[in-house]
Design a protein around this motif. Structure first.
Motif, PDB file in Angstrom:
ATOM      1  N   ASP A  74      73.559  -7.446 -67.267  1.00 24.25           N
ATOM      2  CA  ASP A  74      74.040  -8.460 -67.591  1.00 24.25           C
ATOM      3  C   ASP A  74      72.087  -9.784 -67.303  1.00 24.25           C
ATOM      4  O   ASP A  74      71.644 -10.065 -67.110  1.00 24.25           O
ATOM      5  CB  ASP A  74      74.455  -9.152 -67.194  1.00 24.25           C
ATOM      6  CG  ASP A  74      75.103 -10.902 -67.435  1.00 24.25           C
ATOM      7  OD1 ASP A  74      74.799 -11.430 -68.005  1.00 24.25           O
ATOM      8  OD2 ASP A  74      75.387 -11.210 -65.896  1.00 24.25           O
ATOM      9  N   LEU A  77      69.037  -8.181 -68.888  1.00 21.05           N
ATOM     10  CA  LEU A  77      69.014  -9.555 -69.966  1.00 21.05           C
ATOM     11  C   LEU A  77      67.727 -10.043 -69.518  1.00 21.05           C
ATOM     12  O   LEU A  77      66.952 -10.413 -70.329  1.00 21.05           O
ATOM     13  CB  LEU A  77      70.168 -10.021 -70.384  1.00 21.05           C
ATOM     14  CG  LEU A  77      71.343  -8.852 -71.486  1.00 21.05           C
ATOM     15  CD1 LEU A  77      72.106  -9.387 -71.904  1.00 21.05           C
ATOM     16  CD2 LEU A  77      70.243  -8.044 -72.151  1.00 21.05           C
ATOM     17  N   THR A  94      74.418 -15.754 -70.848  1.00 19.21           N
ATOM     18  CA  THR A  94      74.753 -14.797 -71.469  1.00 19.21           C
ATOM     19  C   THR A  94      75.894 -15.195 -72.499  1.00 19.21           C
ATOM     20  O   THR A  94      77.030 -16.051 -72.231  1.00 19.21           O
ATOM     21  CB  THR A  94      75.310 -13.438 -71.119  1.00 19.21           C
ATOM     22  OG1 THR A  94      74.307 -13.110 -70.021  1.00 19.21           O
ATOM     23  CG2 THR A  94      76.003 -12.749 -71.220  1.00 19.21           C
ATOM     24  N   ASP A  96      76.452 -13.022 -75.277  1.00 19.76           N
ATOM     25  CA  ASP A  96      77.501 -12.338 -75.577  1.00 19.76           C
ATOM     26  C   ASP A  96      77.050 -10.949 -75.745  1.00 19.76           C
ATOM     27  O   ASP A  96      75.862 -10.731 -74.802  1.00 19.76           O
ATOM     28  CB  ASP A  96      77.000 -11.799 -77.274  1.00 19.76           C
ATOM     29  CG  ASP A  96      77.340 -10.971 -78.467  1.00 19.76           C
ATOM     30  OD1 ASP A  96      79.280 -10.810 -78.411  1.00 19.76           O
ATOM     31  OD2 ASP A  96      76.715  -9.879 -78.587  1.00 19.76           O
ATOM     32  N   LEU A  97      77.624  -9.824 -74.988  1.00 23.56           N
ATOM     33  CA  LEU A  97      77.276  -8.824 -74.420  1.00 23.56           C
ATOM     34  C   LEU A  97      78.168  -7.185 -74.519  1.00 23.56           C
ATOM     35  O   LEU A  97      80.019  -7.197 -74.736  1.00 23.56           O
ATOM     36  CB  LEU A  97      77.129  -8.560 -72.665  1.00 23.56           C
ATOM     37  CG  LEU A  97      76.169  -7.127 -72.834  1.00 23.56           C
ATOM     38  CD1 LEU A  97      74.972  -6.943 -72.621  1.00 23.56           C
ATOM     39  CD2 LEU A  97      77.063  -8.266 -70.673  1.00 23.56           C
ATOM     40  N   SER A  98      77.811  -6.350 -75.616  1.00 21.20           N
ATOM     41  CA  SER A  98      78.266  -5.208 -75.974  1.00 21.20           C
ATOM     42  C   SER A  98      77.542  -4.680 -75.570  1.00 21.20           C
ATOM     43  O   SER A  98      76.341  -3.860 -75.864  1.00 21.20           O
ATOM     44  CB  SER A  98      78.469  -5.516 -77.844  1.00 21.20           C
ATOM     45  OG  SER A  98      78.836  -3.876 -77.745  1.00 21.20           O
ATOM     46  N   ARG A 128      67.965  -5.180 -77.334  1.00 19.44           N
ATOM     47  CA  ARG A 128      69.211  -4.051 -77.194  1.00 19.44           C
ATOM     48  C   ARG A 128      68.494  -3.027 -75.644  1.00 19.44           C
ATOM     49  O   ARG A 128      67.312  -3.473 -75.623  1.00 19.44           O
ATOM     50  CB  ARG A 128      69.491  -3.867 -78.290  1.00 19.44           C
ATOM     51  CG  ARG A 128      68.042  -2.573 -78.895  1.00 19.44           C
ATOM     52  CD  ARG A 128      67.717  -2.136 -79.717  1.00 19.44           C
ATOM     53  NE  ARG A 128      66.895  -1.663 -80.305  1.00 19.44           N
ATOM     54  CZ  ARG A 128      66.718  -1.663 -81.814  1.00 19.44           C
ATOM     55  NH1 ARG A 128      68.069  -1.159 -82.299  1.00 19.44           N
ATOM     56  NH2 ARG A 128      65.753  -0.639 -83.000  1.00 19.44           N
ATOM     57  N   PHE A 142      73.801  -0.612 -74.963  1.00 22.10           N
ATOM     58  CA  PHE A 142      74.057  -2.137 -75.377  1.00 22.10           C
ATOM     59  C   PHE A 142      72.874  -2.956 -75.947  1.00 22.10           C
ATOM     60  O   PHE A 142      72.038  -2.306 -76.487  1.00 22.10           O
ATOM     61  CB  PHE A 142      73.934  -2.471 -73.524  1.00 22.10           C
ATOM     62  CG  PHE A 142      72.935  -3.436 -73.221  1.00 22.10           C
ATOM     63  CD1 PHE A 142      71.993  -4.114 -73.591  1.00 22.10           C
ATOM     64  CD2 PHE A 142      72.118  -2.405 -71.841  1.00 22.10           C
ATOM     65  CE1 PHE A 142      70.849  -4.262 -72.799  1.00 22.10           C
ATOM     66  CE2 PHE A 142      70.853  -1.723 -71.548  1.00 22.10           C
ATOM     67  CZ  PHE A 142      70.218  -2.971 -71.911  1.00 22.10           C
ATOM     68  N   GLY A 144      72.879  -7.359 -76.340  1.00 21.83           N
ATOM     69  CA  GLY A 144      73.451  -8.923 -75.531  1.00 21.83           C
ATOM     70  C   GLY A 144      72.383  -9.947 -76.295  1.00 21.83           C
ATOM     71  O   GLY A 144      71.686  -9.909 -76.790  1.00 21.83           O
ATOM     72  N   THR A 145      72.782 -11.535 -76.539  1.00 19.29           N
ATOM     73  CA  THR A 145      72.267 -12.324 -76.491  1.00 19.29           C
ATOM     74  C   THR A 145      72.525 -13.563 -75.485  1.00 19.29           C
ATOM     75  O   THR A 145      73.204 -13.606 -75.047  1.00 19.29           O
ATOM     76  CB  THR A 145      73.592 -13.064 -77.918  1.00 19.29           C
ATOM     77  OG1 THR A 145      73.650 -12.308 -79.200  1.00 19.29           O
ATOM     78  CG2 THR A 145      72.901 -14.489 -78.634  1.00 19.29           C
TER      79      THR A 145
END
Length: 153
Positions: A74, A77, A94, A96-98, A128, A142, A144-145
């Motif tokens: 996190d 990013l 943040t 979105d985070l996968s 990513r 990962f 994320g957006t």
């Protein structure tokens, strides 16, 4: 460089090519969780945020705790987005985070969140990457957006 929101990043004299990544307030989460972080832009267009895992970052199996990995990602990013010239420090968030955990990280060896830009729009940044230790030992992957900071009015 420091800004009025309490953030600083400056060249690290002990690690050429790396910059520090810290908040000025040691009581905030980032500073408490990671007292030392380094960040750099790599020649391949990616950026990396490096942490130095200690015993307090581990679980009962003596591996880096999943929550530590998630926190590194996190923060990465934002740190990596700044190093890539996409955002300034501040109030980006943040959205979105996968994360896919791939292997166990070990304390005592630097651990890097390596991030690349997928797409940037006026308000959003799509990223990513991977978390790795040593010579390509994967800990996680990962995507994320983040939403860019709102401009002052």
């Amino acid at each position: 460089m420091s800004d009025d929101r309490g953030f600083r990043s400056e060249p690290d004299p002990d690690n050429p090519g790396w910059h520090t990544w810290q908040l000025n307030d040691p009581t905030r989460f980032n500073s408490w969780m990671f007292p030392r972080l380094l960040v750099r832009a790599d020649p391949d267009g990616k950026a990396r945020l490096r942490m130095f895992p200690e015993h307090r970052h581990t679980n009962l199996a003596d591996n880096i705790h999943g929550g530590t990995v998630l926190s590194l990602i996190d923060i990465g990013l934002f740190a990596c987005s700044r190093m890539l010239g996409i955002i300034e420090a501040g109030t980006a968030v943040t959205l979105d985070l996968s994360v896919q955990f791939i292997g166990a990280g070990k304390p005592g060896e630097p651990c890097d969140a390596v991030t690349e830009l997928l797409k940037e729009t006026r308000r959003l940044v799509f990223l990513r990457g991977v978390v790795e230790q040593g010579e390509g030992q994967l800990v996680a992957a990962f995507s994320g957006t983040i939403r860019k900071p709102t401009s002052p009015r």
